[in-house]
Design a protein around this motif. Structure first.
Motif, PDB file in Angstrom:
ATOM      1  N   ALA A   8      -2.385  -1.045  -1.428  1.00  0.00           N
ATOM      2  CA  ALA A   8      -2.145  -1.275  -2.862  1.00  0.00           C
ATOM      3  C   ALA A   8      -2.250   0.024  -3.661  1.00  0.00           C
ATOM      4  O   ALA A   8      -1.389   0.322  -4.499  1.00  0.00           O
ATOM      5  CB  ALA A   8      -3.129  -2.311  -3.396  1.00  0.00           C
ATOM      6  N   ILE A   9      -3.291   0.816  -3.402  1.00  0.00           N
ATOM      7  CA  ILE A   9      -3.470   2.080  -4.114  1.00  0.00           C
ATOM      8  C   ILE A   9      -2.320   3.033  -3.799  1.00  0.00           C
ATOM      9  O   ILE A   9      -1.771   3.692  -4.687  1.00  0.00           O
ATOM     10  CB  ILE A   9      -4.833   2.714  -3.758  1.00  0.00           C
ATOM     11  CG1 ILE A   9      -5.974   1.862  -4.321  1.00  0.00           C
ATOM     12  CG2 ILE A   9      -4.925   4.160  -4.269  1.00  0.00           C
ATOM     13  CD1 ILE A   9      -7.336   2.198  -3.738  1.00  0.00           C
ATOM     14  N   GLY A  10      -1.955   3.106  -2.538  1.00  0.00           N
ATOM     15  CA  GLY A  10      -0.853   3.981  -2.146  1.00  0.00           C
ATOM     16  C   GLY A  10       0.452   3.603  -2.830  1.00  0.00           C
ATOM     17  O   GLY A  10       1.159   4.466  -3.368  1.00  0.00           O
ATOM     18  N   LEU A  11       0.776   2.319  -2.846  1.00  0.00           N
ATOM     19  CA  LEU A  11       2.016   1.882  -3.498  1.00  0.00           C
ATOM     20  C   LEU A  11       1.960   2.101  -5.003  1.00  0.00           C
ATOM     21  O   LEU A  11       2.966   2.446  -5.630  1.00  0.00           O
ATOM     22  CB  LEU A  11       2.296   0.412  -3.168  1.00  0.00           C
ATOM     23  CG  LEU A  11       2.636   0.136  -1.696  1.00  0.00           C
ATOM     24  CD1 LEU A  11       2.828  -1.364  -1.462  1.00  0.00           C
ATOM     25  CD2 LEU A  11       3.864   0.921  -1.255  1.00  0.00           C
ATOM     26  N   PHE A  12       0.780   1.935  -5.586  1.00  0.00           N
ATOM     27  CA  PHE A  12       0.567   2.200  -7.007  1.00  0.00           C
ATOM     28  C   PHE A  12       0.929   3.656  -7.320  1.00  0.00           C
ATOM     29  O   PHE A  12       1.632   3.951  -8.294  1.00  0.00           O
ATOM     30  CB  PHE A  12      -0.899   1.902  -7.337  1.00  0.00           C
ATOM     31  CG  PHE A  12      -1.295   2.079  -8.767  1.00  0.00           C
ATOM     32  CD1 PHE A  12      -0.842   1.211  -9.754  1.00  0.00           C
ATOM     33  CD2 PHE A  12      -2.165   3.106  -9.133  1.00  0.00           C
ATOM     34  CE1 PHE A  12      -1.238   1.366 -11.075  1.00  0.00           C
ATOM     35  CE2 PHE A  12      -2.567   3.268 -10.444  1.00  0.00           C
ATOM     36  CZ  PHE A  12      -2.093   2.401 -11.424  1.00  0.00           C
TER      37      PHE A  12
END
Length: 140
Positions: free
Chosen positions: A21-25
Motif C-alpha cells: 500500500a505504501i509503495g503504491l501510494f
C-alpha cells in the motif's frame, strides 16, 4: 510455539500489505507522498516513484513468504534484514543531515523494532510444524 507461529504469520501479512500500500501510494503521488518534498522537483519525484514500486515489490515478498506453509525462516530473516538496513540508512541520514519530518522518525523507530521481532519469530512456524509431526504416533 503455536502462538509465536500465528504472530509471525499475522505480522508478515500486515507488513506485506502495508508495504504494498505504501509503495503504491508513492508510485501514484510521487513527491506529494513524502512530507516536505512537495517541491523537490522531477528528479526526486522520479526517484520516489521508482522506490515506491520497489517497496511494493518488497511487500509482495512478505506476502509470498506469509503464504508459504511453513513460512520459510530464511526468507523472513532476509526480509527483516532489508528492513533493518533501511533503518540504518535513515540513521545515517539523521547523522549527516539532521532530524527529518516527525513521521519519518516514527517510521525509523518501527523499522528498528520490527526486525528483531521477526528474527525472534522467524523459525517459529517451522518449529511448531516439526512438533506436530513428532507428536503423531508411529504407523504400525
Amino acid at each position: 510455539m503455536v502462538a509465536k507461529a500465528k504472530m509471525l504469520r499475522g505480522l508478515a501479512c500486515a507488513t506485506g500489505y502495508a508495504c504494498v500500500a505504501i509503495g503504491l501510494f508513492h508510485v501514484l503521488l510521487g513527491n506529494a507522498a513524502i512530507p516536505g518534498a512537495g517541491s523537490a522537483g522531477a528528479t526526486v519525484d522520479s526517484l520516489g516513484r521508482f522506490f515506491g514500486a520497489t517497496f511494493a515489490g518488497y511487500g509482495l515478498g512478505w506476502l509470498w513468504a506469509a503464504r508459504r506453509s511453513p513460512i520459510p525462516a530464511t526468507a523472513v530473516r532476509w526480509l527483516a534484514g532489508v528492513l533493518l538496513l533501511g533503518a540504518v540508512g535513515r540513521l545515517l541520514s539523521l547523522a549527516v543531515d539532521g532530524w527529518p519530518h516527525a513521521f519519518q522518525v516514527v517510521l525509523t523507530v518501527v523499522e528498528l523494532v520490527l526486525p528483531p521481532l521477526f528474527f525472534w519469530l522467524a523459525d517459529s512456524e517451522e518449529k511448531a510444524l516439526r512438533g506436530v509431526v513428532q507428536e503423531r504416533p508411529a504407523a504400525s
